[in-house]
Design a protein around this motif. Structure first.
Motif, short mmCIF file in Angstrom:
data_model
loop_
_atom_site.label_atom_id
_atom_site.label_comp_id
_atom_site.label_asym_id
_atom_site.label_seq_id
_atom_site.Cartn_x
_atom_site.Cartn_y
_atom_site.Cartn_z
N LEU A 1 7.22 -0.47 -12.31
CA LEU A 1 8.12 0.18 -13.43
C LEU A 1 9.43 1.09 -13.17
CD1 LEU A 1 8.00 0.57 -16.62
CD2 LEU A 1 6.83 2.54 -16.31
N HIS A 2 9.23 1.56 -11.99
CA HIS A 2 10.17 2.74 -11.83
C HIS A 2 11.20 2.24 -10.57
CE1 HIS A 2 8.82 5.73 -14.60
NE2 HIS A 2 7.53 5.34 -14.20
N GLY A 3 11.20 0.98 -10.16
CA GLY A 3 11.83 0.50 -9.15
C GLY A 3 11.75 0.85 -7.92
N GLU A 4 10.43 1.34 -7.48
CA GLU A 4 10.22 2.06 -6.36
C GLU A 4 9.28 1.41 -5.14
OE1 GLU A 4 8.21 5.63 -7.36
OE2 GLU A 4 9.81 6.28 -8.61
N LEU A 5 9.30 -0.06 -5.46
CA LEU A 5 8.66 -0.95 -4.62
C LEU A 5 9.61 -1.68 -3.54
CD1 LEU A 5 6.09 -2.91 -6.74
CD2 LEU A 5 5.47 -0.89 -5.08
N ALA A 6 9.49 -2.05 -2.42
CA ALA A 6 10.03 -2.78 -1.58
C ALA A 6 10.36 -4.07 -2.22
CB ALA A 6 9.46 -2.66 -0.12
N PRO A 7 11.35 -4.69 -1.83
CA PRO A 7 11.71 -5.99 -2.31
C PRO A 7 10.48 -7.02 -2.36
CG PRO A 7 13.67 -5.11 -1.32
CD PRO A 7 12.32 -4.24 -0.90
#
Length: 84
Positions: A24-30
């Motif tokens: 949700l917060h865009g904090e994962l590696a691609p």
């Protein structure tokens, strides 16, 4: 799969569940983001959980900030016995 209340059932992919806030917060590696997104696209339970997280996030953003220091000082002032 639905539970007795008609809600999507629980997903057993705990690692994906743990990563939903990060997605949700865009904090994962691609690569991880792609894997979690693919799972969410195929899992009603995780899709429902992600939708709930999104709604909670939107609600929190609409809520005014809380001034904890001001509240604490007001509580202290209200609970201190007047000196005689």
């Amino acid at each position: 799969m639905r539970d007795s209340y008609g809600m999507p059932g629980h997903c057993v992919a705990d690692d994906v569940q743990d990563d939903l806030p990060l997605l949700l917060h865009g904090e994962l590696a691609p690569l991880r983001r792609a894997a979690v997104a693919a799972h969410v696209a195929s899992c009603a339970a995780c899709a429902a959980d992600l939708a709930l997280l999104r709604e909670a996030d939107r609600a929190m953003r609409r809520t005014p900030p809380i001034d904890v220091a001001m509240i604490a000082s007001g509580v202290r002032a209200a609970t201190v016995a007047p000196s005689r």
